[in-house]
Design a protein around this motif. Structure first.
Motif, mmCIF file in Angstrom:
data_model
loop_
_atom_site.group_PDB
_atom_site.id
_atom_site.type_symbol
_atom_site.label_atom_id
_atom_site.label_comp_id
_atom_site.label_asym_id
_atom_site.label_seq_id
_atom_site.Cartn_x
_atom_site.Cartn_y
_atom_site.Cartn_z
ATOM 1 N N ASN A 187 25.363 63.359 46.078
ATOM 2 C CA ASN A 187 24.730 64.464 46.780
ATOM 3 C C ASN A 187 23.791 63.978 47.874
ATOM 4 N N LEU A 188 23.300 62.767 47.741
ATOM 5 C CA LEU A 188 22.491 62.184 48.802
ATOM 6 C C LEU A 188 23.269 62.154 50.110
ATOM 7 N N MET A 189 24.540 61.748 50.036
ATOM 8 C CA MET A 189 25.371 61.737 51.242
ATOM 9 C C MET A 189 25.646 63.156 51.733
ATOM 10 N N ALA A 190 25.848 64.090 50.791
ATOM 11 C CA ALA A 190 26.086 65.478 51.182
ATOM 12 C C ALA A 190 24.869 66.074 51.875
ATOM 13 N N VAL A 191 23.671 65.782 51.337
ATOM 14 C CA VAL A 191 22.445 66.296 51.944
ATOM 15 C C VAL A 191 22.262 65.724 53.342
ATOM 16 N N ARG A 192 22.469 64.426 53.482
ATOM 17 C CA ARG A 192 22.258 63.789 54.781
ATOM 18 C C ARG A 192 23.266 64.251 55.822
ATOM 19 N N PHE A 193 24.541 64.197 55.453
ATOM 20 C CA PHE A 193 25.589 64.349 56.448
ATOM 21 C C PHE A 193 26.225 65.739 56.458
ATOM 22 N N CYS A 246 21.117 51.223 50.637
ATOM 23 C CA CYS A 246 22.180 51.341 51.640
ATOM 24 C C CYS A 246 22.539 52.801 51.909
ATOM 25 N N LEU A 247 22.659 53.590 50.852
ATOM 26 C CA LEU A 247 23.063 54.981 51.023
ATOM 27 C C LEU A 247 21.991 55.804 51.731
ATOM 28 N N ILE A 248 20.724 55.494 51.466
ATOM 29 C CA ILE A 248 19.650 56.261 52.100
ATOM 30 C C ILE A 248 19.471 55.863 53.562
ATOM 31 N N ALA A 249 19.854 54.623 53.911
ATOM 32 C CA ALA A 249 19.535 54.097 55.240
ATOM 33 C C ALA A 249 20.729 53.981 56.174
ATOM 34 N N MET A 250 21.953 54.082 55.666
ATOM 35 C CA MET A 250 23.122 53.773 56.493
ATOM 36 C C MET A 250 23.335 54.803 57.605
ATOM 37 N N GLU A 251 24.037 54.377 58.633
ATOM 38 C CA GLU A 251 24.428 55.267 59.714
ATOM 39 C C GLU A 251 25.556 56.190 59.239
ATOM 40 N N PRO A 252 25.722 57.349 59.865
ATOM 41 C CA PRO A 252 26.834 58.222 59.487
ATOM 42 C C PRO A 252 28.172 57.531 59.725
ATOM 43 N N PRO A 253 29.023 57.438 58.708
ATOM 44 C CA PRO A 253 30.352 56.860 58.922
ATOM 45 C C PRO A 253 31.214 57.817 59.727
ATOM 46 N N SER A 254 32.262 57.286 60.312
ATOM 47 C CA SER A 254 33.141 58.131 61.128
ATOM 48 C C SER A 254 33.858 59.173 60.289
ATOM 49 N N VAL A 261 32.626 54.045 54.815
ATOM 50 C CA VAL A 261 31.334 54.083 54.118
ATOM 51 C C VAL A 261 30.838 52.679 53.836
ATOM 52 N N ARG A 262 31.713 51.803 53.370
ATOM 53 C CA ARG A 262 31.283 50.453 53.006
ATOM 54 C C ARG A 262 30.958 49.611 54.230
ATOM 55 N N ASP A 263 31.600 49.885 55.356
ATOM 56 C CA ASP A 263 31.228 49.200 56.596
ATOM 57 C C ASP A 263 29.771 49.498 56.961
ATOM 58 N N GLU A 264 29.370 50.766 56.828
ATOM 59 C CA GLU A 264 28.002 51.143 57.182
ATOM 60 C C GLU A 264 26.993 50.591 56.186
ATOM 61 N N LYS A 265 27.345 50.541 54.912
ATOM 62 C CA LYS A 265 26.452 49.949 53.914
ATOM 63 C C LYS A 265 26.243 48.457 54.204
#
Length: 484
Positions: A187-193, A246-254, A261-265
């Motif tokens: 849900n962290l990714m859902a909230v962010r993106f 990594c999940l809290i700080a990563m850039e939005p993946p394409s 996702v793992r590239d951005e982490k």
């Protein structure tokens, strides 16, 4: 949710170490819950493989007892349990020899999804991988699941990756970290993106600092021999906390895909700056009113292994320049709590009189217990007497928000195992990601050894060493209170 969109195909899942503690406590009770919810296709099978000389009926009895003990209320569904046990089989196997492998080869089918769960010591990974191929059991589409620890430093992680890659491609290897299977982490990714409200604020212009806390009330008793060779840095920071960072700080993946996702982490880990010694606190719990000391639990009266670590980290990129990330984890803490806290900056200007420093917006993401999140906002205190400001949480506890009739929040292990069957690697670590994490962690551990660093003692049942409090106090900040 991804798990409700991608279908599950008929599978054979072989659990090496199928009589072990993890299999009995987590893996098989989780698979039973997925079976009971209708997510196990007809014809699927689960095959336990271990050294124990028992037959398939004996194995079913063992697993029935494990589900009764660890399976929760679902274990009382006798009809579903009987049907689930009928899907189980067992092979007594010698991981370093040839015993049992011909029998396993006869049982595992090549025309369904094949998954092999290595719930064994990493020293056996190479033996299992080699025999799966020499006995022509594995196929080019087989999947293997490996548990941490993924090495104990960069050199051993590289060696482990090399062993696995001898017989399996990277897209066949699933390095499992159960923290990534938690509902709140996803849900962290859902909230962010998925919300325009947050992503524009997710940078150094608006975020003051971020805290990541994983506090445990348990001791190391019962696993002291392992833990004393590992410590909190290897056991928790290098994997669990690193993944949350990594999940809290990563850039939005394409897109929401495994490699994207793992590239951005990986970019986040590579951008982590070295941590100065004065930004690190090591601790070891001392005896308290309700329990013995770490050294007593570890049965090592001269141990200098840390049961607590706190760090102040920085990420060298445009988004997070100047924003400190405070990480802490410890055993025998005041309360069991895993939480990510995003503390936003003060208002640039306030129209209200008085001290407004405490009136900050704070987003808290709770991983355990009571998974959910809340956003602290400032409102006027009700009643007459002028403009008095108070902070109130907008709370979304999943158990409340989903309602009594909603599907129960899935356990991390069962979600991740189903992702293996689906062939979805998004929530699993890639080999280069593991090595990058060790590349950052190793100098910290090597620095402790070079300085003969002695961990600070803290009272069992407390919030950790006083030095950890000072880590934030020096910056005019404070840890969010650890709540159970």
């Amino acid at each position: 949710m991804v798990s409700r969109v991608i279908p599950v195909e008929t599978f054979d899942l072989v659990i090496f170490g199928g009589t072990g503690d993890l299999a009995r406590r987590k893996i098989l009770p989780g698979l039973f819950r997925r079976f009971r919810s209708g997510q196990t296709p007809e014809g699927s099978r689960i095959i336990g493989a271990a050294r124990s000389e028992i037959d398939s009926d004996g194995y079913r009895v063992m697993i029935a007892e494990a589900i009764a003990e660890f399976g929760g209320d679902e274990a009382s569904d006798s009809d579903s349990l009987a049907a689930f046990l009928a899907t189980l089989d067992y092979v007594a196997i010698d991981a370093k020899g040839d015993g049992g492998w011909a029998d396993l080869a006869q049982k595992v089918r090549s025309d369904v999804v094949q998954a092999f769960y290595f719930s064994v010591a990493p020293s056996l990974f190479g033996d299992l991988a080699e025999r799966l191929h020499s006995h022509k059991i594995a196929t080019p589409d087989s999947r293997i699941v490996v548990e941490k620890p993924f090495g104990r430093d960069l050199d051993t992680a590289r060696a482990l990756n090399a062993v696995l890659s001898t017989h399996f491609n990277e897209d066949q290897i699933y390095r499992i970290d159960h923290y990534l299977g938690k509902e709140t982490v996803q849900n962290l990714m859902a909230v962010r993106f998925g919300n325009v409200l947050f992503e524009p604020l997710w940078n150094n212009h608006y975020v003051d600092h971020i805290q990541i806390t994983v506090a445990e009330t348990v001791s190391v008793a019962g696993r002291g021999s392992y833990y004393d060779k590992s410590g909190a840095m290897r056991d928790m920071v290098q994997n669990h906390l690193m993944q949350l960072l990594c999940l809290i700080a990563m850039e939005p993946p394409s897109r929401f895909g495994a490699d994207e996702v793992r590239d951005e982490k990986l970019k986040v880990i590579r951008a982590l700056q070295p941590v100065a010694p004065h930004h690190i606190v090591r601790g070891q719990y001392d005896a308290g009113p309700d329990g013995p000391s770490y050294r007593n639990d570890a049965e090592n009266p001269r141990s200098f292994t840390e049961s607590f670590v706190a760090l102040k980290c920085h990420i060298a990129n445009w988004r997070w320049a100047g924003v400190p990330f405070y990480l802490r984890t410890g055993k025998r803490m005041k309360a069991r709590s895993s939480e990510i806290t995003v503390v936003f900056k003060d208002l640039g200007h306030t129209i209200f009189e008085g001290d407004t420093a405490r009136h900050r917006n704070i987003l808290s993401i709770r991983l355990q217990p009571n998974e959910g999140m809340d956003l602290q906002v400032t409102i006027k205190e009700p009643g007459p007497g002028g403009m008095r400001l108070i902070d109130v949480p907008l709370d979304m506890t999943f158990a409340d928000a989903l309602g009594a009739d909603a599907e129960e929040v899935t356990d991390a292990y069962e979600r991740l195992i189903m992702d293996v069957i689906r062939g979805n690697q998004t929530l699993f670590m890639r080999g280069d990601e593991v090595e990058a994490a060790w590349r950052w962690t190793d100098p910290i551990i090597q620095g402790w050894e070079a300085r003969n660093d002695v961990p600070k003692l803290y009272d069992a049942g407390s919030t950790g060493p006083e030095d950890a409090m000072m880590l934030l106090h020096r910056d005019g900040r404070k840890w969010r209170e650890v709540k159970g």
